[in-house]
Design an enzyme around this catalytic site. Structure first.
Site, PDB file in Angstrom:
ATOM      1  N   ASP A 187       0.834  -1.119  -0.120  1.00  0.00           N
ATOM      2  CA  ASP A 187      -0.054  -0.075  -0.047  1.00  0.00           C
ATOM      3  C   ASP A 187       0.807   1.269  -0.054  1.00  0.00           C
ATOM      4  OD1 ASP A 187      -2.717   0.869   0.345  1.00  0.00           O
ATOM      5  OD2 ASP A 187      -1.871   2.037   2.255  1.00  0.00           O
ATOM      6  N   GLU A 244      14.088 -15.522  -0.280  1.00  0.00           N
ATOM      7  CA  GLU A 244      14.604 -16.649   0.554  1.00  0.00           C
ATOM      8  C   GLU A 244      13.528 -17.658   0.677  1.00  0.00           C
ATOM      9  OE1 GLU A 244      15.112 -15.163   4.581  1.00  0.00           O
ATOM     10  OE2 GLU A 244      16.171 -13.354   4.032  1.00  0.00           O
TER      11      GLU A 244
HETATM   12  C1  GLC Z   1      -4.191   3.023  -0.768  1.00  0.00           C
HETATM   13  C2  GLC Z   1      -5.435   1.964  -0.685  1.00  0.00           C
HETATM   14  C3  GLC Z   1      -6.450   2.977   0.099  1.00  0.00           C
HETATM   15  C4  GLC Z   1      -6.082   3.568   1.215  1.00  0.00           C
HETATM   16  C5  GLC Z   1      -4.951   4.347   1.035  1.00  0.00           C
HETATM   17  C6  GLC Z   1      -4.411   4.500   2.571  1.00  0.00           C
HETATM   18  O1  GLC Z   1      -4.250   3.967  -1.876  1.00  0.00           O
HETATM   19  O2  GLC Z   1      -5.774   1.533  -1.934  1.00  0.00           O
HETATM   20  O3  GLC Z   1      -7.902   2.130  -0.138  1.00  0.00           O
HETATM   21  O4  GLC Z   1      -7.313   4.371   1.647  1.00  0.00           O
HETATM   22  O5  GLC Z   1      -3.979   3.668   0.443  1.00  0.00           O
HETATM   23  O6  GLC Z   1      -3.933   3.427   3.117  1.00  0.00           O
END
Ligand code: GLC
Length: 551
Positions: free
Chosen positions: A209, A262
């Protein structure tokens, strides 16, 4: 019936079809209105039957769910509303049994404000090692009452929040999502342990993310950026931005790659990186992550030359670093592509949502035709493709969710100017009947449109003209091509406009996409899939695509 993985080797990801499960909206096994892990496990055979290679699960960790689980309070536990660690193990085992790999979501940019680290940081006070895990600063002005910089959070409002003792902390998303300080080695070490925790349980990879936001340049004085407001795709025109797409981020991914390698077979990392054109490939260099979502493809406006350009550019970019392209049309953060293609070019989609989808009205029949064609295009291209749950059912964006139901923090943080992303997260309809169309035994956490009975999985499964059947047919063919596609990851252009694009793959598959309006002749060969009906003379109409086997 089980389907063995088509790509058992270490390069499985290069051509994989990966299905995104937005966990809260997939299937609810316990009637608490929210989807959960057991719900997913119960539906895995259907997904395996669809012909995908892997699933990506959005965060299911312990979380107050301020941002749908992207606010993690404990990275090593499952939220009780979604299941337990045991449920996760069962899900993973069942998926593997069915030949499906499982990718989990890792959220390294920020934790929840309910995470033990953040609570400790608040309790320990300014200057403490606990605070050094996050980004705390004194405020500006004689009494420190102004934020340390003018930065704006992605959901709207200032990116700094003041705490009781007067200091401010940085959060590039909601205030309940404090950003971590990645220049502190303690943070890096903790995440390496979290990676291993899930790898040891057997996961096949991570979707990372906000991969482009983890490393920050926070040297004093912090610059004011003068950004009016930020669209939620996080695209900035500022070069050498202190927060986004910094070179230092790559050191982190190199260290993660060493850990992934790994394990055997090697596990993968997928970057969510909203970056400026030409910068994506840096995330998938041979010693970094394996894939990065191709958001340029997702954002491509309907039109032949737009698609030719984005395909050519994406292939060249991936090839330049030895990776494959990673195609995607929809996800849980953007307007569903069926609706995007149904709206006039350059529609302001935030304003459109605010009008409950009335200004302008979307031409859903047109959107559906185009979305079906785009699928055939995407699945014929060299590389890997991501399918977002519900696109196989032809679901449109739900634009008219009443404000009292909205849960995306964007709605409140934007001062009710932006309804946010709930419209693409409405729980799936599985059955034509029941309180939530088979999603669960109770209502769903977001209201489903009443006409979704006809879009339910069970209804489409028995209709040979349905979008679900198109996905199944195309994905089945695609599986039969897997070895050939893996052996030759190139395409040969046949036509590049003005209204038609077509290309061939070395196994003899030709994909033709007609942006219209005139119907066109198809090349000689066996037409194996079309996105819509051919006209009487076997011509491909506008806004349609076809696959022809020429060998
Ligand atoms: C990313 C995720 C989204 C979230 C953001 C903050 O863009 O896909 O859904 O709100 O990160 O974590």
């Amino acid at each position: 019936m089980t389907i063995a993985p088509t790509t058992a080797d270490a390069r499985w990801w290069r051509e994989a079809i990966i299905y995104e499960i937005y966990v809260r909206s997939f299937a609810d096994s316990d009637g608490n209105t929210v989807g959960d892990l057991n719900g997913i496990t119960s539906r895995l055979p259907q997904l395996a039957g669809l012909g995908i290679d892997a699933v990506w699960l959005t965060p299911f960790y312990r979380s107050p769910m301020v941002d749908g689980g992207y606010d993690v309070a404990d990275y090593r536990d499952v939220d009780p509303t979604l299941g337990s660690l045991r449920d996760f193990d069962l899900l993973l085992a069942r998926a593997h049994e069915l030949g499906l790999r499982v990718i989990v979501d890792l959220v390294p940019n920020h934790t929840s404000s309910e995470h033990a680290w953040f609570k400790a940081a608040l309790a320990a006070g300014p200057g403490s090692p606990e605070r050094m895990r996050y980004i705390f600063r004194d405020g500006r002005g004689s009494d420190g009452s102004e934020p340390p910089s003018d930065w704006i959070a992605n959901f709207g409002g200032p990116a700094w929040t003041q705490v009781a003792d007067g200091q401010w902390y940085l959060h590039m998303f909601a205030p309940e999502q404090p950003d971590l300080n990645w220049s502190n080695p303690v943070v890096a070490e903790s995440f390496e342990a979290i990676l291993r925790f899930w790898l040891d349980r057997g996961v096949d990879g991570f979707r990372i993310d906000v991969a482009h936001g983890v490393a920050k340049d926070l040297k004093e004085p912090l610059p004011n950026l003068g950004i009016r407001s930020v669209d939620r795709q996080l695209r900035y025109e500022v070069v050498d931005h202190p927060l986004w797409d910094r070179d230092e981020v790559h050191d982190i991914f190199r260290s993660w790659r060493r850990i992934l390698d790994e394990y055997s077979p090697p596990r993968i990392g997928v970057a969510e990186a909203w970056v400026m054109p030409g910068r994506r490939a840096r995330y998938v260099r041979p010693d970094e992550l394996h894939q990065a979502f191709n958001f340029d493809f997702l954002q491509t406006a309907w039109g032949c030359s737009n698609f030719v350009d984005v395909i050519t550019g994406s292939l060249a970019e991936a090839e330049g670093v030895g990776a494959t392209a990673t195609w995607v049309l929809s996800n849980h953060d953007v307007l569903r592509h069926l609706s995007r293609y149904a709206l006039p070019p350059a529609t302001d989609t935030v304003a459109w949502l605010l009008s409950d989808g009335t200004q302008p009205l979307a031409d859903l029949a047109l959107g559906s035709k185009r979305a079906r064609a785009a699928l055939l295009l995407m699945l014929a291209l060299p590389g890997s493709a991501y399918v977002y749950q519900g696109e196989e059912l032809g679901l449109p964006e739900v634009a008219d969710i009443a404000p009292q139901y909205l849960q995306d923090p964007t709605w409140e943080r934007s001062g009710h100017h932006d309804k946010g992303r709930d419209g693409c997260r409405v729980p799936l309809p599985w059955e034509p009947e029941g309180p939530s169309f088979g999603f669960g035994s109770a209502a769903a956490w977001l209201p489903q449109p009443t006409d979704w009975a006809t879009r339910a999985w069970a209804a489409q499964e028995v209709d040979s003209t349905s979008t679900l059947e198109l996905y199944r047919t195309a994905l089945r063919w695609r599986r039969t091509f897997a070895a050939d596609f893996a052996a030759d990851e190139s395409l040969t252009w046949i036509e590049r406009g003005p209204a038609v694009l077509s290309f061939s793959r070395s196994n003899g598959l030709v994909c033709v996409m007609n942006f219209g309006p005139a119907a066109v002749t198809l090349p000689d060969g066996k037409v194996i899939v079309t996105s819509g009906e051919l006209d009487g003379g076997g011509l491909l109409p506008g806004d349609a695509a076809a696959w022809i086997l020429t060998k």
